[in-house]
Enzyme design. Structure first.
Site, PDB file in Angstrom:
ATOM      1  N   CYS A   1      90.208  49.426 119.223  1.00 28.24           N
ATOM      2  CA  CYS A   1      90.595  50.473 120.014  1.00 28.24           C
ATOM      3  C   CYS A   1      88.994  50.993 120.843  1.00 28.24           C
ATOM      4  CB  CYS A   1      91.015  51.713 119.104  1.00 28.24           C
ATOM      5  SG  CYS A   1      91.433  53.276 119.973  1.00 28.24           S
TER       6      CYS A   1
ATOM      7  N   CYS B   1      88.766  54.929 120.647  1.00 27.34           N
ATOM      8  CA  CYS B   1      88.292  55.409 119.299  1.00 27.34           C
ATOM      9  C   CYS B   1      86.738  54.972 119.053  1.00 27.34           C
ATOM     10  CB  CYS B   1      88.909  54.665 118.205  1.00 27.34           C
ATOM     11  SG  CYS B   1      90.733  54.574 118.365  1.00 27.34           S
ATOM     12  N   ASP B   2      86.321  53.888 119.427  1.00 32.55           N
ATOM     13  CA  ASP B   2      85.073  53.294 118.945  1.00 32.55           C
ATOM     14  C   ASP B   2      83.825  53.143 120.351  1.00 32.55           C
ATOM     15  OD1 ASP B   2      86.053  53.347 116.333  1.00 32.55           O
ATOM     16  OD2 ASP B   2      86.817  51.475 116.598  1.00 32.55           O
TER      17      ASP B   2
END
Length: 310
Positions: free
Chosen positions: A136, A139-140
């Site tokens: 992701c 997300c990261d």
């Protein structure tokens, strides 16, 4: 004797726990079957920095522990079991678990989706330890600011993730095992023409290099078999997700890849009294906060449906 509840929830990620919180506060006394990965995909995420309310960030496991405690505080009964068969042809709906059988007057499905991985031992080790392997970018990606990273995949998601990562990373290597992408032309063009993206066609990852953290990739040419190494500090998998919906096949409407279909603007499935939320019904966003939002919707939909029908 089967466990009976007014609202039965399958899955214990952000969607399932949020549905449980709302259903419990509505005095529906929900029963939750946690599934094979209690807490969902967030339990394999180290730092979560994009969920509102946590300005200093929080680890994925800690966040899901907070969700669990809040759901149980209001009376949710949690069963660490996994549903293996369902019967949605009659009410109460029946879910057979590995350890018990569960009946629900209404059913909320929050079984999530699972990212597809290469299956390499080092990939899995570094993924589970938070060592630089993830699925992701949204997300990261911020953890890899001014670093060199790699994205694996050839579809629209891979193009989108690679392009997104160029906003904060020094360089992005886009790795694909074939000589052409399956992504839409506009997405391909956007990625290929980005000066920060280097495309590696006919290339597969043979191994992920690194002890505690990713330091590089062992690559193999799929045509010649030639081996080489690529220095990167992060690896983003974008080879697809698989919704955890197999046990509903033949009973609930789903698309060609298995995502459950819901009525637009709601969580209603094709069976009255059965609701779907979170990643099992969302192939677009797949974020904890959007999953939690649809979990709230599912609980409210279930509450209103129960009021009208039971």
């Amino acid at each position: 004797m089967p466990t009976h509840s007014r609202v039965l929830i399958l899955g214990s990620g952000p969607a399932g726990y949020t549905a449980a919180i709302y259903a419990a506060r509505a005095s529906l006394e929900p029963v939750m079957v946690a599934g094979p990965e209690p807490g969902g995909q967030l339990t394999t995420t180290t730092e979560v920095e994009n969920y509102p309310g946590f300005p200093k960030g929080i680890t994925g496991p800690d966040m899901m522990e907070e969700f669990r405690a809040q759901a149980e505080r209001f009376g949710t009964k949690l069963h660490y079991d996994m549903g293996v068969r369902v019967d949605l042809s009659r009410r109460p709906f029946v879910v057979e678990g590995e350890a018990d059988t569960y009946h629900g007057d209404a059913l909320i499905i929050a079984t999530g989706a699972s990212a597809k991985w290469l299956g390499l031992p080092n990939e899995q080790r570094l993924r589970m330890s938070g060592g630089g392997v993830t699925a992701c970018a949204t997300c990261d990606g911020a953890f890899y600011r001014n670093q060199d990273v790699a994205v694996i995949g050839g579809g629209d998601t891979a193009m989108e993730e690679a392009t997104f990562l160029t906003r904060m990373c020094r360089s992005v290597h886009l790795i694909h095992r074939r000589d052409t992408f399956r992504a839409s032309k506009i997405m391909q063009t956007r990625a290929i023409e980005n000066p920060k993206i280097t495309v590696h066609y006919n290339t597969e990852v043979a191994d992920v290099l690194g002890g505690d953290r990713v330091v590089g990739l062992a690559l193999r040419d799929t045509v010649t078999g030639a081996a080489r190494e690529l220095a990167v500090t992060g690896l983003f998998l974008a080879i697809g997700h698989q919704p955890n919906s197999d046990i509903f096949k033949g009973q609930l409407d789903m698309d060609e890849t298995g995502y459950l279909k819901v009525r637009p603007g709601s969580t209603y499935t094709n069976i009255p009294g059965v609701f779907a939320c979170g990643d099992v019904a969302d192939k677009v966003y797949r974020q904890a906060v959007s999953a939690a939002g649809t979990g709230c919707m599912a609980a409210i939909d279930a509450e209103r449906w129960l009021a009208e029908h039971l």
